[in-house]
Design a protein around this motif. Structure first.
Motif, mmCIF file in Angstrom:
data_model
loop_
_atom_site.group_PDB
_atom_site.id
_atom_site.type_symbol
_atom_site.label_atom_id
_atom_site.label_comp_id
_atom_site.label_asym_id
_atom_site.label_seq_id
_atom_site.Cartn_x
_atom_site.Cartn_y
_atom_site.Cartn_z
ATOM 1 N N LEU B 423 0.825 -1.214 0.000
ATOM 2 C CA LEU B 423 0.000 0.000 0.000
ATOM 3 C C LEU B 423 0.860 1.266 0.000
ATOM 4 O O LEU B 423 0.486 2.288 -0.578
ATOM 5 C CB LEU B 423 -0.936 -0.021 1.222
ATOM 6 N N SER B 424 2.020 1.197 0.630
ATOM 7 C CA SER B 424 2.843 2.405 0.779
ATOM 8 C C SER B 424 3.288 2.972 -0.564
ATOM 9 O O SER B 424 3.665 4.139 -0.651
ATOM 10 C CB SER B 424 4.059 2.124 1.665
ATOM 11 N N ASN B 425 3.227 2.159 -1.626
ATOM 12 C CA ASN B 425 3.625 2.675 -2.942
ATOM 13 C C ASN B 425 2.774 3.855 -3.386
ATOM 14 O O ASN B 425 3.228 4.709 -4.147
ATOM 15 C CB ASN B 425 3.528 1.565 -3.991
ATOM 16 N N VAL B 426 1.535 3.913 -2.904
ATOM 17 C CA VAL B 426 0.647 4.998 -3.334
ATOM 18 C C VAL B 426 1.116 6.356 -2.772
ATOM 19 O O VAL B 426 0.815 7.399 -3.330
ATOM 20 C CB VAL B 426 -0.828 4.674 -2.939
ATOM 21 N N PHE B 427 1.887 6.318 -1.692
ATOM 22 C CA PHE B 427 2.334 7.576 -1.090
ATOM 23 C C PHE B 427 3.428 8.272 -1.903
ATOM 24 O O PHE B 427 3.724 9.435 -1.693
ATOM 25 C CB PHE B 427 2.853 7.353 0.343
ATOM 26 N N SER B 428 4.059 7.516 -2.790
ATOM 27 C CA SER B 428 5.128 8.147 -3.572
ATOM 28 C C SER B 428 4.667 8.426 -5.007
ATOM 29 O O SER B 428 5.482 8.647 -5.892
ATOM 30 C CB SER B 428 6.379 7.267 -3.559
ATOM 31 N N SER B 429 3.344 8.428 -5.211
ATOM 32 C CA SER B 429 2.826 8.685 -6.557
ATOM 33 C C SER B 429 2.895 10.178 -6.897
ATOM 34 O O SER B 429 3.010 11.033 -6.004
ATOM 35 C CB SER B 429 1.370 8.216 -6.645
ATOM 36 N N ASP B 430 2.801 10.484 -8.187
ATOM 37 C CA ASP B 430 2.776 11.888 -8.617
ATOM 38 C C ASP B 430 1.572 12.619 -8.034
ATOM 39 O O ASP B 430 1.642 13.806 -7.706
ATOM 40 C CB ASP B 430 2.716 11.960 -10.149
ATOM 41 N N ALA B 431 0.455 11.892 -7.919
ATOM 42 C CA ALA B 431 -0.750 12.524 -7.363
ATOM 43 C C ALA B 431 -0.506 12.966 -5.927
ATOM 44 O O ALA B 431 -0.924 14.062 -5.520
ATOM 45 C CB ALA B 431 -1.929 11.549 -7.424
ATOM 46 N N ALA B 432 0.189 12.116 -5.155
ATOM 47 C CA ALA B 432 0.494 12.479 -3.766
ATOM 48 C C ALA B 432 1.417 13.698 -3.734
ATOM 49 O O ALA B 432 1.273 14.586 -2.885
ATOM 50 C CB ALA B 432 1.144 11.303 -3.042
ATOM 51 N N ALA B 433 2.346 13.752 -4.680
ATOM 52 C CA ALA B 433 3.251 14.914 -4.755
ATOM 53 C C ALA B 433 2.458 16.175 -5.088
ATOM 54 O O ALA B 433 2.709 17.257 -4.524
ATOM 55 C CB ALA B 433 4.329 14.663 -5.807
ATOM 56 N N MET B 434 1.477 16.059 -5.994
ATOM 57 C CA MET B 434 0.658 17.224 -6.361
ATOM 58 C C MET B 434 -0.150 17.714 -5.159
ATOM 59 O O MET B 434 -0.256 18.906 -4.903
ATOM 60 C CB MET B 434 -0.303 16.852 -7.506
ATOM 61 N N TYR B 435 -0.698 16.752 -4.442
ATOM 62 C CA TYR B 435 -1.515 17.097 -3.269
ATOM 63 C C TYR B 435 -0.666 17.873 -2.253
ATOM 64 O O TYR B 435 -1.091 18.883 -1.699
ATOM 65 C CB TYR B 435 -2.062 15.817 -2.652
ATOM 66 N N GLN B 436 0.550 17.403 -2.060
ATOM 67 C CA GLN B 436 1.450 18.079 -1.125
ATOM 68 C C GLN B 436 1.732 19.508 -1.577
ATOM 69 O O GLN B 436 1.687 20.462 -0.799
ATOM 70 C CB GLN B 436 2.776 17.312 -1.018
ATOM 71 N N LEU B 437 2.018 19.650 -2.885
ATOM 72 C CA LEU B 437 2.380 20.971 -3.399
ATOM 73 C C LEU B 437 1.214 21.955 -3.303
ATOM 74 O O LEU B 437 1.410 23.130 -2.959
ATOM 75 C CB LEU B 437 2.862 20.852 -4.849
ATOM 76 N N VAL B 507 -5.906 6.794 -5.828
ATOM 77 C CA VAL B 507 -6.000 5.739 -4.814
ATOM 78 C C VAL B 507 -7.021 4.683 -5.256
ATOM 79 O O VAL B 507 -6.809 3.478 -5.074
ATOM 80 C CB VAL B 507 -6.364 6.331 -3.427
ATOM 81 N N THR B 508 -8.119 5.143 -5.882
ATOM 82 C CA THR B 508 -9.132 4.195 -6.372
ATOM 83 C C THR B 508 -8.529 3.261 -7.418
ATOM 84 O O THR B 508 -8.710 2.034 -7.359
ATOM 85 C CB THR B 508 -10.331 4.964 -6.985
ATOM 86 N N VAL B 509 -7.801 3.844 -8.359
ATOM 87 C CA VAL B 509 -7.163 3.027 -9.414
ATOM 88 C C VAL B 509 -6.157 2.061 -8.782
ATOM 89 O O VAL B 509 -6.089 0.882 -9.135
ATOM 90 C CB VAL B 509 -6.475 3.945 -10.460
ATOM 91 N N PHE B 510 -5.407 2.577 -7.821
ATOM 92 C CA PHE B 510 -4.410 1.740 -7.143
ATOM 93 C C PHE B 510 -5.091 0.552 -6.469
ATOM 94 O O PHE B 510 -4.644 -0.591 -6.569
ATOM 95 C CB PHE B 510 -3.656 2.585 -6.101
ATOM 96 N N MET B 511 -6.201 0.828 -5.795
ATOM 97 C CA MET B 511 -6.899 -0.255 -5.083
ATOM 98 C C MET B 511 -7.495 -1.256 -6.069
ATOM 99 O O MET B 511 -7.488 -2.457 -5.800
ATOM 100 C CB MET B 511 -7.982 0.315 -4.174
ATOM 101 N N ASP B 512 -8.008 -0.751 -7.182
ATOM 102 C CA ASP B 512 -8.545 -1.669 -8.192
ATOM 103 C C ASP B 512 -7.454 -2.619 -8.695
ATOM 104 O O ASP B 512 -7.721 -3.770 -9.023
ATOM 105 C CB ASP B 512 -9.134 -0.889 -9.375
ATOM 106 N N ALA B 513 -6.235 -2.095 -8.764
ATOM 107 C CA ALA B 513 -5.120 -2.922 -9.240
ATOM 108 C C ALA B 513 -4.553 -3.816 -8.133
ATOM 109 O O ALA B 513 -3.697 -4.652 -8.393
ATOM 110 C CB ALA B 513 -4.024 -2.024 -9.804
ATOM 111 N N HIS B 514 -4.995 -3.588 -6.906
ATOM 112 C CA HIS B 514 -4.497 -4.369 -5.765
ATOM 113 C C HIS B 514 -5.706 -4.895 -4.986
ATOM 114 O O HIS B 514 -6.079 -4.342 -3.939
ATOM 115 C CB HIS B 514 -3.597 -3.518 -4.865
ATOM 116 N N PRO B 515 -6.328 -5.962 -5.503
ATOM 117 C CA PRO B 515 -7.601 -6.430 -4.927
ATOM 118 C C PRO B 515 -7.550 -6.784 -3.451
ATOM 119 O O PRO B 515 -8.528 -6.603 -2.733
ATOM 120 C CB PRO B 515 -7.945 -7.662 -5.763
ATOM 121 N N LYS B 516 -6.389 -7.259 -2.981
ATOM 122 C CA LYS B 516 -6.324 -7.624 -1.556
ATOM 123 C C LYS B 516 -6.457 -6.385 -0.676
ATOM 124 O O LYS B 516 -7.107 -6.402 0.362
ATOM 125 C CB LYS B 516 -5.007 -8.328 -1.258
ATOM 126 N N ILE B 517 -5.825 -5.302 -1.143
ATOM 127 C CA ILE B 517 -5.923 -4.055 -0.380
ATOM 128 C C ILE B 517 -7.350 -3.529 -0.447
ATOM 129 O O ILE B 517 -7.918 -3.081 0.554
ATOM 130 C CB ILE B 517 -4.923 -3.010 -0.932
#
Lengths: 113, 527
Positions: B423-437, B507-517
C-alpha cells in the motif's frame, strides 16, 4: 515488552534449549522432540540430538510461519544465510509467539459463547 | 467490541488475506523447501536419523491442520481480534483476556524485531532500555513499529525540535536546614516527530511537519503550574525563528497562532461562544487576550489562566525554506504533578502515539516508554484509525489519501506488514506529490498574511506542479493544468479540490489494481 532484550548473550546450539525454549517447543510442537532425544529426566535435549532437533524445528517453524508477511519479506534463502545466532534468535521468538497464540486459542475455545 | 474492527456476524477485519510480496526482492525458495538450516555437517549422517526427523515433521497433525485451513499468521490475527472483542464486550474473564492479548502483542513484536533486524540491521534495541529502539547510529528513538518507517535522516531535524521545545529558566532553589539542595528544572520536555513526518521512509510527500511535545511540570498548585507554563511559552515564542539543520538546510519559522485554554469563557459575547482562544505573539508577550462579554463590557483572560486548563495546546508556524513553504505544527501534552505525585493538570488525549512517534531524546528519561504491546494502547489505536478511515471515506469528507495513510498504519499494527508495504507505494505517486504541493501553496497565503514575500518559492512550486500535471495527461490533470495556467491569481481552494479529486482517483485506481488491499479497505469501512 522485550524485557532484557540485548542483555542476553547470543544463543548457541548448546544454549538454545535452555531458557524455557525446551518447554515452549514441547508445548507448541508436542511431537517434535522424540522422548529418546531427551535426557533421563526429560529436562534437556541430549547433546548429540541437539542439531537434529534444531533442524526439524527450523523446518517445522517455516512450515507453520512461512506464510507470515515479515518472514516472507525476509525470505528463506536470506534466513539460511544469516549467522547461526540470529537464526536461533528468530526461531526462539517464533516459538514464543506460537506459544502465546496457542494459549490464546485455548482460552478462546474454552470461553466460546 | 473493538469498535468497527469486528462487525457482528462477520469475519474480523484481520481475516484471511494471503499476503504476498510485490516488491522486487531476491527470489527466495518457498517455505516448504525441505533444506536443513543447519548444515549437513551439523547433522548425524545416518538415513535412519533423517527418516526419524521426517516422521516427526509429518506426524505433527496440528501443523498439518493449520496448513490446510488457516495459516498461523491468520490465526494470530484472528485471536488478537477475538480477544479484543471479548475485552470490549466485557465478556468472560476480561483480565485473563487482556493478559493473553498483551502476551500475544509482546511476543509478536519481539518476533517482528528479530526478523526486522535481519532485514534491516539498522534497527537496534537501546541497551538497558526495554521498548526503546534506535535507527542506525542516529540518536533517534521509537517503538519497533515506529522505527520501521523512520530513516536516520530525521535526525537532521533535531535542531528545529530543540529550538521549539518549551524550557524553563526558573530553577527551584530549595534550602533544608540551611543547606541548599541541587536546583532542578521545573519543566522537562521532549519533542517528537509524529504522524507522517515520522515516516519518511515511506511518505516522501508529507504535507507538513508535525511535532508532538511531552511536557512535565512540577508545581505546588495549579496556579503555580499556569505561571510556569505561561512564562515558558512567553519566553519560547518568537515572531520569527531561523534554524539551520545539521545538514545546513535553512528554515525560517514564522509564528501564525497558538491555541491554548480551550474556548472563550461562558461570559463571552455570543459571537465568541464556542470559539477557540487564539493567541498572537503580541497577546502572548503582553500575557492576555481582551474580549467582549455578553453585557458589552470588555474584559481579559490571562495566559496564566489559560495555561491552568490548557486543553489543546497547539502552535502553528509557517516554515519558509529556499524553495518551499511548509506548515509546522507543535501539539503539547502537559502533565503537571505536585511533589506528592498528585496530578494537577493533564491535557493528554489518551490516544496511543507510540506506534508512530520518533523521539530525539531517549523517551525513557521522560517516562515515555513506547509500550506498543499494551492491550489498551493497541485497542485504542485500532479504534481511532478504523474511525478515521470511515470518516475520510464518507461523502463530504472524502480523502482517499488520508484513508490510505490510516490504513497503512492499521495494517502495520494488525500484523500485515507485507500488505502495508504494498500500500505504501501509493504515497510516492505523482498525485500524492501534487496534493502536497497544493497544500503548500495554500500555506503561501498564510505566509502573506504575516507579511512574507514568498513569490520565489511559489514560482518553484507552481512549476513543479505544472511538470507533474503535464506528465499525468489524464482529464482531471488537464483541467488542473488549465486552472494553473489561468492567470496570476490562483484559486487555491479550487486547486485543492481538484488535487484532492486527482488523489482520490489515483488511490481508487491503485486499489482496483491491488484487490487484496481493496478487499481489506471495504471490510474495514463497511464494518
Amino acid at each position: 515488552m522485550i524485557e532484557g532484550m540485548g542483555d542476553n548473550p547470543p544463543l548457541t546450539s548448546e544454549t538454545f534449549f535452555g531458557q524455557g525454549n525446551l518447554s515452549n517447543v514441547k508445548y507448541v510442537f508436542p511431537k517434535l522432540i522424540a522422548p529418546e532425544s531427551l535426557n533421563e529426566t526429560g529436562s534437556a535435549v541430549k547433546p548429540d540430538k541437539i542439531n537434529d532437533c534444531l533442524t526439524s524445528l527450523t523446518e517445522e517453524t517455516w512450515k507453520v510461519m512461512g506464510n507470515d508477511p515479515i518472514l516472507k519479506l525476509l525470505g528463506r534463502e536470506k534466513f539460511d544465510s544469516l549467522p547461526k545466532s540470529k537464526r536461533l534468535e528468530i526461531l526462539a521468538d517464533a516459538v514464543s509467539l506460537l506459544k502465546a497464540n496457542k494459549e490464546a486459542e485455548e482460552f478462546l475455545k474454552k470461553n466460546e459463547v | 467490541m473493538l469498535n468497527g474492527l469486528v462487525p457482528e456476524g462477520a469475519q474480523p477485519v484481520v481475516k484471511i488475506v494471503a499476503p504476498e510480496v510485490l516488491h522486487a526482492k531476491p527470489k527466495s525458495k518457498p517455505a516448504e523447501v525441505n533444506e536443513p538450516t543447519f548444515t549437513k555437517a551439523d547433522l548425524p549422517a545416518t538415513d535412519d536419523s533423517r527418516k526419524a526427523l521426517e516422521q516427526i515433521v509429518e506426524g505433527d497433525s496440528q501443523v498439518k491442520n493449520e496448513k490446510t485451513t488457516d495459516s498461523v499468521f491468520d490465526n494470530i490475527n484472528k485471536n488478537i481480534a477475538s480477544l479484543a472483542e471479548k475485552i470490549n464486550n466485557n465478556q468472560g474473564d476480561v483480565e485473563k483476556a487482556k493478559q493473553l492479548l498483551g502476551a500475544l502483542l509482546k511476543t509478536r513484536e519481539r518476533f517482528y524485531l528479530s526478523v526486522a533486524q535481519a532485514i534491516n540491521p539498522d534497527i537496534k534495541p537501546v541497551e538497558g532500555k526495554p521498548n526503546v529502539y534506535q535507527v542506525g547510529e542516529a540518536k533517534i528513538y521509537g517503538s519497533v513499529i515506529a522505527v520501521l518507517d523512520a530513516t536516520p535522516t530525521l535526525k537532521s531535524h533535531q535542531v528545529l525540535a530543540e529550538r521549539l521545545k518549551l524550557k524553563s529558566e526558573l530553577i527551584e532553589s530549595t534550602s533544608v536546614m540551611g543547606e541548599n539542595l541541587t536546583p532542578r528544572k521545573l519543566i522537562d520536555s521532549a519533542i517528537v516527530f509524529s504522524g507522517s513526518s515520522a515516516q519518511n521512509r515511506i511518505q516522501p510527500f508529507g504535507a507538513d511537519i508535525d511535532m508532538a511535545e511531552h511536557v512535565n511540570i512540577k508545581a505546588k498548585t495549579t496556579e503555580e503550574a499556569g505561571q510556569i507554563l505561561a512564562q515558558s511559552i512567553s519566553t519560547n515564542v518568537d515572531r520569527q525563528t531561523d534554524v539551520a539543520d545539521s545538514n545546513g538546510n535553512k528554515i525560517s519559522l514564522h509564528f501564525l497562532e497558538m491555541k491554548a485554554g480551550g474556548n472563550y469563557p461562558p461570559d463571552a459575547a455570543i459571537e465568541l461562544q464556542g470559539q477557540k482562544l487564539r493567541w498572537s505573539v503580541d497577546d502572548i508577550k503582553k500575557g492576555y487576550i481582551e474580549y467582549k462579554k455578553s453585557d458589552g463590557e470588555t474584559t481579559k483572560i490571562t495566559l496564566e489562566q489559560a495555561c491552568q486548563q490548557p486543553q489543546m495546546l497547539k502552535v502553528d508556524y509557517v516554515g519558509v525554506t529556499d524553495n518551499t513553504v511548509v506548515e509546522v505544527t507543535k501539539v503539547s501534552t502537559v502533565i503537571v504533578k505536585d511533589d506528592d505525585g498528585n496530578m494537577l493538570i493533564d491535557n493528554s488525549s489518551g490516544q496511543a502515539d507510540a506506534y508512530q512517534e520518533i523521539y530525539f531524546d531517549d523517551p525513557s528519561e521522560m517516562g515515555l516508554l513506547n509500550e506498543t504491546s499494551n492491550p489498551e494502547n493497541y485497542l485504542n489505536y485500532v479504534k481511532v484509525f478504523v474511525g478515521e478511515m470511515k470518516k475520510y471515506s464518507q461523502p463530504g469528507h472524502e480523502n482517499r489519501l488520508k484513508v490510505a495513510k490510516r490504513m497503512y498504519n492499521l495494517l502495520k499494527v494488525t500484523g500485515d506488514l507485507a500488505l502495508s508495504q504494498e500500500l505504501s507505494n501509493v504515497f510516492s505517486s505523482d498525485a500524492a506529490a501534487m496534493y502536497q504541493l497544493v497544500d503548500r501553496l495554500g500555506m503561501t497565503e498564510s505566509a502573506k498574511k504575516v507579511g512574507l514575500d514568498v513569490n520565489h518559492q511559489k514560482e518553484i512550486m507552481i512549476q513543479r506542479l505544472r511538470d507533474l500535471a503535464e506528465k499525468r495527461n489524464d482529464d482531471q490533470s488537464k483541467n488542473f493544468l488549465g486552472l494553473l495556467n489561468s492567470g496570476p491569481d490562483l484559486n487555491i481552494e479550487e486547486m485543492r479540490k481538484m488535487a484532492l479529486g486527482i488523489c482520490n482517483q489515483e488511490v481508487t485506481v491503485f486499489m482496483d489494481a491491488h484487490p487484496k488491499i481493496k478487499d481489506k479497505f471495504e471490510t474495514i469501512t463497511s464494518s
